[in-house]
Structures are given as structure tokens and as C-alpha cells.
Design a protein around this motif. Structure first.
Motif, PDB file in Angstrom:
ATOM      1  N   ARG A 140      -6.950   1.236  -5.761  1.00  0.00           N
ATOM      2  CA  ARG A 140      -7.277   2.565  -5.224  1.00  0.00           C
ATOM      3  C   ARG A 140      -8.679   2.938  -5.693  1.00  0.00           C
ATOM      4  O   ARG A 140      -9.212   2.347  -6.637  1.00  0.00           O
ATOM      5  CB  ARG A 140      -6.274   3.618  -5.707  1.00  0.00           C
ATOM      6  N   TYR A 141      -9.293   3.915  -5.021  1.00  0.00           N
ATOM      7  CA  TYR A 141     -10.578   4.456  -5.430  1.00  0.00           C
ATOM      8  C   TYR A 141     -10.342   5.821  -6.060  1.00  0.00           C
ATOM      9  O   TYR A 141      -9.844   6.724  -5.385  1.00  0.00           O
ATOM     10  CB  TYR A 141     -11.519   4.605  -4.235  1.00  0.00           C
ATOM     11  N   HIS A 142     -10.740   5.977  -7.306  1.00  0.00           N
ATOM     12  CA  HIS A 142     -10.496   7.252  -7.992  1.00  0.00           C
ATOM     13  C   HIS A 142     -11.309   8.379  -7.381  1.00  0.00           C
ATOM     14  O   HIS A 142     -10.922   9.541  -7.455  1.00  0.00           O
ATOM     15  CB  HIS A 142     -10.792   7.121  -9.494  1.00  0.00           C
ATOM     16  N   TRP A 143     -12.455   8.056  -6.745  1.00  0.00           N
ATOM     17  CA  TRP A 143     -13.308   9.091  -6.159  1.00  0.00           C
ATOM     18  C   TRP A 143     -12.996   9.333  -4.677  1.00  0.00           C
ATOM     19  O   TRP A 143     -13.476  10.294  -4.092  1.00  0.00           O
ATOM     20  CB  TRP A 143     -14.782   8.740  -6.337  1.00  0.00           C
ATOM     21  N   LYS A 144     -12.210   8.436  -4.080  1.00  0.00           N
ATOM     22  CA  LYS A 144     -11.857   8.580  -2.664  1.00  0.00           C
ATOM     23  C   LYS A 144     -10.405   8.140  -2.461  1.00  0.00           C
ATOM     24  O   LYS A 144     -10.138   7.022  -1.999  1.00  0.00           O
ATOM     25  CB  LYS A 144     -12.789   7.723  -1.797  1.00  0.00           C
ATOM     26  N   PRO A 145      -9.459   8.996  -2.820  1.00  0.00           N
ATOM     27  CA  PRO A 145      -8.045   8.607  -2.684  1.00  0.00           C
ATOM     28  C   PRO A 145      -7.637   8.437  -1.218  1.00  0.00           C
ATOM     29  O   PRO A 145      -8.242   9.014  -0.315  1.00  0.00           O
ATOM     30  CB  PRO A 145      -7.300   9.779  -3.327  1.00  0.00           C
ATOM     31  N   GLY A 146      -6.613   7.607  -1.031  1.00  0.00           N
ATOM     32  CA  GLY A 146      -6.041   7.446   0.295  1.00  0.00           C
ATOM     33  C   GLY A 146      -6.731   6.446   1.197  1.00  0.00           C
ATOM     34  O   GLY A 146      -6.399   6.343   2.385  1.00  0.00           O
ATOM     35  N   LYS A 147      -7.683   5.669   0.676  1.00  0.00           N
ATOM     36  CA  LYS A 147      -8.443   4.736   1.512  1.00  0.00           C
ATOM     37  C   LYS A 147      -7.791   3.343   1.632  1.00  0.00           C
ATOM     38  O   LYS A 147      -8.250   2.501   2.388  1.00  0.00           O
ATOM     39  CB  LYS A 147      -9.867   4.585   0.980  1.00  0.00           C
ATOM     40  N   LYS A 148      -6.746   3.100   0.853  1.00  0.00           N
ATOM     41  CA  LYS A 148      -5.973   1.861   0.905  1.00  0.00           C
ATOM     42  C   LYS A 148      -6.806   0.582   0.721  1.00  0.00           C
ATOM     43  O   LYS A 148      -6.708  -0.359   1.518  1.00  0.00           O
ATOM     44  CB  LYS A 148      -5.195   1.777   2.218  1.00  0.00           C
TER      45      LYS A 148
END
Length: 220
Positions: A140-148
Motif C-alpha cells: 500500500r502507499y501510506h500517502w495515497k491509500p486505496g491505489k492497490k
């Protein structure tokens, strides 16, 4: 002091951050006779390598041209000045994770791949052997959640590998050496799940060296 509006205008005028390495490029000059110059093109993962393991670059003809947060369209814009004009024999292209994160807006995997292809084609057209690196794992990306990224990065890497095979290019598989069973990296390899630790860079180093040697063997 620049106003917020002026700052935004200034940033827009240098969207690809062309100024980042302009001075260093001018100072660098042309390769010396017999120099096997190699450029590392990428984002924070690439520039972080110099910060975490400076000895990897010391006394070697390795030039780091990573800029934190960058996406493939930004790298493509600065590819001529930060790679081609430096006259390397080899370029390692490590790009795509920030595109998936959407750092400069939505990007499909096909659009990311098109930019990687363009960089590889530009390199080859200028007598530079491109090495295509797999995107590093990220659950996951901590700065951009939900990007899968755990789903999209393996798909993008499959596209990069397929292109490398069809074009007879060297594919450098960092992903396979670093990924855990949830398509991310363990804490000892990436504390924030994205950026490599010293241990991870030490795993990556011999893989990069092997790929560079293969690329140099192809260079006339």
C-alpha cells in the motif's frame, strides 16, 4: 519571498524538475576514454540509494539521476538532458510506482508502459543499452491509500518483462528478490513499505551489477 501564486507558476514551468541536475550535468562533462558510464534513472528509490549506500557509487562511473516523487512522464521529459546528453553506455530505468500512486494524476498501466517504452527507444536510438527494472513491491502507499499497488505493480512488471523479452532488452528483477507473500516488502526491507532500507539496497546491488555487466557486454 515568492507568493503562493508565483510559486505555483514557477513549479508549473519546471514540471519535470529539469533544473535539479543541470549544474551537475554541466560539471560532469563527457566520459573519459574507456569509461563505462552508467546512469540510474528513477525516483526516490533511486536517489535514496546514494543517500543510504553512497559507497555503492563511489569511485565508479555510476551517475544517479533519481528525483523523489517523479512519474514516468516527468522522467521522459528530462531523459535527454539527464541521460542521453551524458553519453552513458548503459541506463537503468526504474519507474512506475509513483504513476500508480497518481502523483501527477491518474495513469493507466498502458500509459505508464508507453512512457517506459519511449525511454527505452530513446536510449537505443542514441547507442545506450537500456536495462528495464521491475517496480519494487508495495502492499500500500501510506500517502495515497486505496491505489492497490499490491495488485497493479505485479501486472505492470509482467508488462515490462514481456516488452523486454520481445525487444531483447535486459530485465532486472528487483521485485522477485524483495517481495513477501502479500506483494509488499517486510519492515526490514522497507520501513514505510515503499522505500528500501540499507538491507534492501544490499540485496539490490549485486542484481544491478550483474545487469550492468550484461548490458556492457552488448555495447559495441
Amino acid at each position: 519571498m515568492l507568493s503562493l501564486f508565483q510559486t505555483k507558476i514557477t513549479n508549473a514551468q519546471d514540471w519535470a524538475n529539469l533544473k535539479e541536475f543541470q549544474s551537475a550535468n554541466q560539471t560532469l562533462g563527457v566520459p573519459k576514454k574507456g569509461e563505462n558510464r552508467v546512469v540510474f534513472m528513477g525516483n526516490s528509490i533511486t536517489i535514496g540509494w546514494s543517500a543510504q549506500v553512497p559507497e555503492f557509487f563511489k569511485d565508479k562511473p555510476y551517475i544517479n539521476r533519481g528525483i523523489s516523487g517523479q512519474t514516468t512522464p516527468q522522467m521522459l521529459l528530462r531523459f535527454r538532458q539527464d541521460v542521453i546528453d551524458l553519453n552513458p553506455k548503459v541506463v537503468l530505468i526504474l519507474a512506475g510506482t509513483n504513476d500508480i500512486a497518481g502523483n501527477t494524476g491518474p495513469m493507466s498501466l498502458e500509459e505508464i508502459m508507453d512512457n517506459i517504452k519511449s525511454m527505452a527507444e530513446l536510449a537505443r536510438a542514441n547507442g545506450i543499452e537500456p536495462v528495464l527494472c521491475s517496480v519494487l513491491p508495495a502492499e500500500r502507499y501510506h500517502w495515497k491509500p486505496g491505489k492497490k499497488p499490491d495488485e497493479k505493480i505485479p501486472l505492470l512488471n509482467a508488462m515490462i518483462l514481456k516488452y523486454a523479452l520481445t525487444q531483447d532488452l535486459i530485465y532486472l528483477d528487483y521485485f522477485g528478490a524483495l517481495a513477501n507473500d502479500v506483494m509488499g516488502m517486510d519492515k526490514d526491507l522497507a520501513e514505510d513499505g515503499v522505500h528500501p532500507t540499507l538491507k534492501a539496497y544490499r540485496i539490490m546491488a549485486p542484481l544491478a551489477e550483474e545487469a550492468i555487466l550484461k548490458a556492457l557486454e552488448r555495447h559495441p
